[in-house]
Design a protein around this motif. Structure first.
Motif, short mmCIF file in Angstrom:
data_model
loop_
_atom_site.label_atom_id
_atom_site.label_comp_id
_atom_site.label_asym_id
_atom_site.label_seq_id
_atom_site.Cartn_x
_atom_site.Cartn_y
_atom_site.Cartn_z
N GLY A 1 0.83 -1.19 0.00
CA GLY A 1 0.00 0.00 0.00
C GLY A 1 0.87 1.25 0.00
O GLY A 1 1.74 1.42 0.87
N VAL A 2 0.67 2.14 -0.97
CA VAL A 2 1.51 3.32 -1.12
C VAL A 2 0.64 4.53 -1.42
O VAL A 2 -0.55 4.43 -1.70
CB VAL A 2 2.54 3.12 -2.27
N ARG A 3 1.26 5.70 -1.35
CA ARG A 3 0.71 6.93 -1.91
C ARG A 3 1.66 7.35 -3.02
O ARG A 3 2.85 7.58 -2.77
CB ARG A 3 0.58 8.02 -0.86
N ALA A 4 1.15 7.44 -4.22
CA ALA A 4 1.98 7.64 -5.40
C ALA A 4 1.72 9.00 -6.02
O ALA A 4 0.62 9.55 -5.93
CB ALA A 4 1.73 6.54 -6.43
N ALA A 5 2.74 9.53 -6.66
CA ALA A 5 2.63 10.79 -7.41
C ALA A 5 3.60 10.73 -8.56
O ALA A 5 4.64 10.06 -8.49
CB ALA A 5 2.92 12.00 -6.51
N SER A 6 3.28 11.42 -9.62
CA SER A 6 4.17 11.46 -10.77
C SER A 6 5.28 12.47 -10.53
O SER A 6 5.11 13.47 -9.84
CB SER A 6 3.39 11.86 -12.03
N GLY A 7 6.44 12.18 -11.09
CA GLY A 7 7.59 13.05 -10.89
C GLY A 7 8.38 12.68 -9.66
O GLY A 7 7.93 11.95 -8.78
N ALA A 8 9.61 13.16 -9.59
CA ALA A 8 10.48 12.94 -8.44
C ALA A 8 10.16 13.97 -7.39
O ALA A 8 10.37 15.16 -7.58
CB ALA A 8 11.95 13.01 -8.85
#
Length: 1008
Positions: free
Chosen positions: A584-591
């Motif tokens: 289970g993660v929280r993801a976002a695009s980009g560094a």
């Protein structure tokens, strides 16, 4: 290696809090002031914190830590409540009508057991506590958002918006992690096309089929016809359930036997739990394996063991389970086609068109074949094939193993003096997908004019310049609000599309994906759920024995009697499963943790996701929407940068995503990194801070792609560990693909201190590229694109593109000097090597990637001949690669035997080119010596010039072949059209002749 010690700008430092604007400045930015909510401070029972305006008050939200601003301004105690008719506020900005701060999204829960390897995406989304009917994720638009007012009001000259429908006019793209994104190019898959995770899912066509539950064949592949056990029962909370269990054994690398259990759990929800769990991840048991009860207690603790009974040995049981699982798989589709003439727009006008015009007939000829219904033996789509009661002819075609029968309005029976045309609407009105063909000058189509409960998707096609050599089409899409978005994505403006085979493939893929996506709508989802429930109830009631789960026998494996079980593997053995492990993660695009950078804008939002990593693919699935928001093949993973709670993952051309983990610091990140090391060829990045020397230079050179080509001796860059062949992934906190080459060069020139994220070269010193990059490099040569090569007319030397130079270098180099480490020819060799051998870093993937049918001609001309020992240092190229000495390849190529390891399509293409145009350097295939009039090239420039002329001849020949093929196809279409016209004229002439003979025969009979 040099790294930051932490603090501001460290890539391992957590995110900085968002900056807070002035209170009144934020107030001025509000478009309109909402009405103030009265607040009071009278004592009352404690209530929950204030929810943001517009949020769902009934939705349970996990507790989140207060932001710094909330803690600074909060002067309320938890025991001080608001009045009965009001809500407690935690932010004083709510008094001014401003929205409260957005709480951080929660981490999605992960199914237990921890090391269960899921087979497909549907298994990742399996829920032991499904929502009530009508509120599940399938009832929502899986595209992530329901239709907004803008989507409903969107209109063009092709399509008008309507309430309850979403209009797509072109340019929407694919909905990804950070919002709309450009459609992926092969070999990458669209997010909606990702299904199976345990096995490779290669893209074999330009347009992928989406929203298909390909994992439904799991029972047929791994259980049907093999020894396994089925258990059925009625659970108090889950209802009817069906469980299938099977124990597998495989030979381990050390000679022992490895055991695992394949499990299928079916409930009334349409998502099925499918996957494998290794015996090493289970509690220790006897040599013959765990009992079914012990296994289910560990795999499915939410399931009541007392309700399950062993299934009967009747052959009906496996057949019913096959039907139950594969009810979502169908390879026969029916699509309606409505004909809209110029000036028409209503449903009645389209149904009452009796004859098809020339533009409509041209479109039908492009789409499929007109077939005679009487005696037709393939898929008939409820049309009468015996008595012609539904018309004499129809339109039929096949596409990607699917049979498609079209219900064409002008081919269905016409009823005079009947505005509704029920005989036509009976078929087209029951089709889920309808194509609306518009002639030039037609009115815009409005889906509100169609009265049907089944028509969920409308594909509007407008013809431009029909029946000419410049015929083209534009496309718009209208779908119901609860139908998720589907591909292929429309280009901006909906076209134009040329009238060719590519447009046909696009439209057929769009129609098939539209029908598959409509299965997630509320109406069809409820129908499928009821059917599934009936099957499960029948199995739990009529196909069970009296044997309970407690008294069921262990998994029988007779071969285990004389075989010793392998010794338990060490820690981390669970990570070697072929299926998808989940976090289970929280993801976002980009560094997100770049040096000195701070995420903002649409890319700054984190999305709660389930991270699944299998031996073949890496996916991010949003459980709320039930959709894949990101996917990439494990062979496309380049590198990663991690801290205790966060990981930046680089893939493809250097794009990055950020994953934030929950739980004990470092535990989940360590598991993910260990998993990536097993299934990919990526590695950890290096963070370097590069100061300038006294002259302001950095001491290294990079090309436009970010590869380091040269590092000066005795500079800070060399001291920091930068080497030729390394790859820059991030410069001054910004990923390289997000920067234009000019912007990246400006940063490297002007930044006082350059902080870079570097991907080291591989063990042999070659730069690291992803599989997708190598694939695109093999297609982007000038000869394959058909572009002329740059040639100087008045100068003897030939100007070559960089990639052409590097390819030709492999053939023109002397036998004693190997290629440079960064040479593209070696990268091509590595690319071909990946097709035939497994990566030394990955022991899980048994399937090799598939090369496309389109192989560059430069690749054929330079690498498709086996090496033969020869005493000569130089030898001319041969045209067939068999019999001409080549002594300059054995030393330069680390794997000479791979030169002839292309696909049969590649070899046949090269042989056909060689047979049709002999190459002057090597003579004819029989070994005829070269002509004396043709001098043998001497120096390097002459060789290059000669090879360039050969490549131009091959290019011209291929262009002529393509033109001849197009002309031949056009001639075949004209012949078919003329044949149909002559047949119609013949029938008309015969009818006139019969009528004339009757008229001439009447007076003769009267005179007699």
């Amino acid at each position: 290696m040099p790294m930051w010690a932490g603090g501001v700008g460290s890539p391992r430092q957590g995110m900085a809090p968002a900056s807070t604007d002035d209170l009144f400045a934020r107030k001025l930015r509000q478009p309109a002031r909402p009405p103030l909510t009265p607040h009071t401070f009278d004592p009352r029972p404690v209530r929950g914190p204030l929810l943001r305006s517009g949020s769902d008050a009934g939705e349970a939200r996990p507790p989140t830590p207060a932001s710094p601003r909330a803690r600074a301004h909060s002067h309320e105690e938890a025991s001080r409540p608001a009045a009965t008719s009001t809500r407690l506020f935690t932010d004083p900005l709510a008094l001014l009508g401003l929205p409260a701060e957005e709480p951080e999204p929660a981490f999605p829960p992960v199914l237990e057991p921890r090391w269960f390897a899921h087979y497909d995406v549907q298994s990742l989304l399996f829920d032991w506590a499904p929502r009530s009917q009508g509120t599940g994720s399938h009832s929502e638009a899986s595209s992530g958002t329901l239709a907004s007012a803008e989507d409903q009001a969107a209109s063009s000259d092709l399509l008008h918006g309507a309430p309850g429908f979403v209009c797509e006019l072109g340019g929407e793209g694919e909905l990804g992690l950070g919002g709309p994104a450009s459609p992926p190019v092969p070999p990458a898959l669209p997010n909606a096309a990702v299904s199976i995770l345990e096995e490779p899912q290669n893209r074999t066509s330009a347009y992928s089929l989406e929203h298909a539950d390909l994992g439904a064949g799991y029972y047929r592949k791994y259980f049907y016809g093999k020894e396994h056990q089925n258990f059925f029962g009625m659970d108090e909370s889950l209802g009817p359930v069906a469980v299938s269990l099977r124990r597998e054994e495989k030979e381990g690398s050390g000679g022992g036997t490895l055991h695992s259990y394949r499990v299928i759990v079916r409930t009334t929800q349409l998502r099925t739990l499918r996957g494998t769990i290794s015996e090493d991840a289970l509690p220790p048991g006897p040599p013959r394996g765990l009992s079914p009860r012990k296994l289910l207690e560990h795999v499915a603790p939410q399931l009541s063991p007392s309700c399950l009974r062993l299934g009967s040995a009747s052959p009906k049981v496996p057949r019913t389970l096959l039907t139950l699982d594969e009810q979502v798989l169908s390879f026969q589709r029916k699509v309606g086609i409505l004909y809209c003439r110029a000036g028409q727009g209503s449903e009645e006008e389209m149904y009452n068109n009796q004859e098809a015009g020339p533009a409509f007939m041209q479109f039908l000829t492009l789409l499929g074949d007109v077939v005679r219904l009487k005696g037709f033996e393939s898929y008939r789509a409820q049309l009468d094939t015996k008595t012609d009661s539904t018309g004499t002819h129809s339109l039929y075609t096949t596409y990607q193993d699917h049979e498609i029968m079209f219900h064409v309005s002008t081919m269905l029976p016409y009823t005079p003096n009947n505005q509704q045309q029920l005989l036509r609407k009976r078929h087209i009105g029951n089709d889920i997908v309808t194509i609306v063909f518009q002639e030039p000058g037609s009115k815009p189509f409005c889906p509100a004019t169609i009265r049907s409960r089944f028509q969920h998707v409308f594909l509007v096609v407008r013809a431009h310049a029909p029946c000419t050599l410049h015929t083209s089409y534009r496309v718009a899409v209208s779908r119901t609000q609860d139908t998720p978005a589907f591909g292929p994505a429309l280009p901006a403006g909906g076209g134009p599309f040329a009238a060719n085979a590519d447009f046909r493939a696009f439209l057929l893929a769009k129609a098939l994906n539209g029908e598959q996506a409509a299965g997630h709508a509320r109406q069809f989802h409820a129908m499928a759920t009821r059917t599934r429930q009936q099957y499960l109830q029948d199995l739990a009631t009529n196909e069970v024995t009296t044997t309970s789960l407690d008294s069921a026998s262990r998994f029988g494996l007779p071969s285990l009697g004389g075989r010793r079980r392998a010794a338990p593997r060490g820690p981390g053995a669970e990570l070697q499963a072929a299926g998808s492990l989940v976090w289970g993660v929280r993801a976002a695009s980009g560094a997100r943790v770049a040096a000195g950078a701070q995420a903002s804008g649409p890319e700054g939002a984190e999305v709660p996701c389930l991270l699944g990593i299998s031996a073949e693919a890496l996916v991010l699935v949003a459980p709320r929407d039930g959709r894949v928001v990101f996917n990439c093949a494990c062979r496309d993973v380049l590198a990663w940068t991690f801290s205790e709670q966060q990981l930046d993952l680089y893939h493809g051309r250097g794009e990055a995503i950020t994953l934030r983990f929950d739980g004990s610091p470092g535990q989940a990140v360590g598991e993910v990194v260990a998993r990536l090391q097993l299934v990919s060829r990526g590695c950890e990045t290096r963070e370097l801070a590069l100061p300038r020397d006294g002259q302001g230079r950095l001491g290294f050179e990079v090309d436009a792609e970010g590869f380091v080509t040269h590092v000066e001796r005795f500079t800070f860059a060399e001291t920091a560990g930068l080497r030729p062949g390394a790859r820059l992934l991030r410069v001054c906190g910004q990923t390289l693909p997000s920067l234009r080459p000019e912007a990246a060069a400006q940063l490297l020139r002007s930044a006082p201190k350059v902080c870079v994220t570097v991907l080291p070269p591989d063990e042999s010193g070659r730069p690291r590229r992803s599989f997708s990059e190598l694939y695109m490099l093999s297609l982007q040569e000038p000869s394959r694109r058909g572009a002329p090569e740059p040639v100087q007319d008045e100068v003897q030397g030939v100007t070559l593109l960089p990639t052409t130079k590097q390819l030709l270098h492999l053939c023109l180099q002397d036998g004693g000097s190997p290629p440079a480490p960064g040479d593209l020819a070696e990268e091509r060799t590595e690319f071909l090597h990946s097709q035939n051998s497994l990566s030394p870093r990955s022991s899980l993937s048994d399937e090799a990637p598939v090369l496309p049918n389109t192989t560059p001609d430069l690749l054929l001309a330079t690498t498709a001949k086996p090496s033969v020992p020869s005493a000569d240092s130089e030898a001319p190229l041969t045209q067939d690669g068999t019999g001409s000495p080549s002594g300059s390849e054995d030393k330069g190529n680390p794997a000479p035997e791979l030169r002839a390891s292309f696909l049969p399509r590649t070899l046949s293409l090269r042989n056909s080119i060689s047979r049709r145009q002999p190459i002057p350097e090597s003579g004819d295939p029989k070994g005829t010596p070269k002509s004396d009039a043709e001098p043998e090239p001497g120096n390097l420039s002459e060789k290059v010039s000669h090879l360039e002329s050969m490549l131009r001849k091959l290019q011209e020949d291929l262009q002529k072949e393509k033109a001849d093929r197009a002309a031949l196809e056009e001639e075949v279409r004209n012949l078919r059209h003329n044949n149909r016209r002559l047949q119609a004229e013949s029938e008309s002439a015969a009818a006139r002749l019969l009528l004339a003979s009757k008229q001439l025969g009447s007076p003769t009979a009267h005179l007699a």
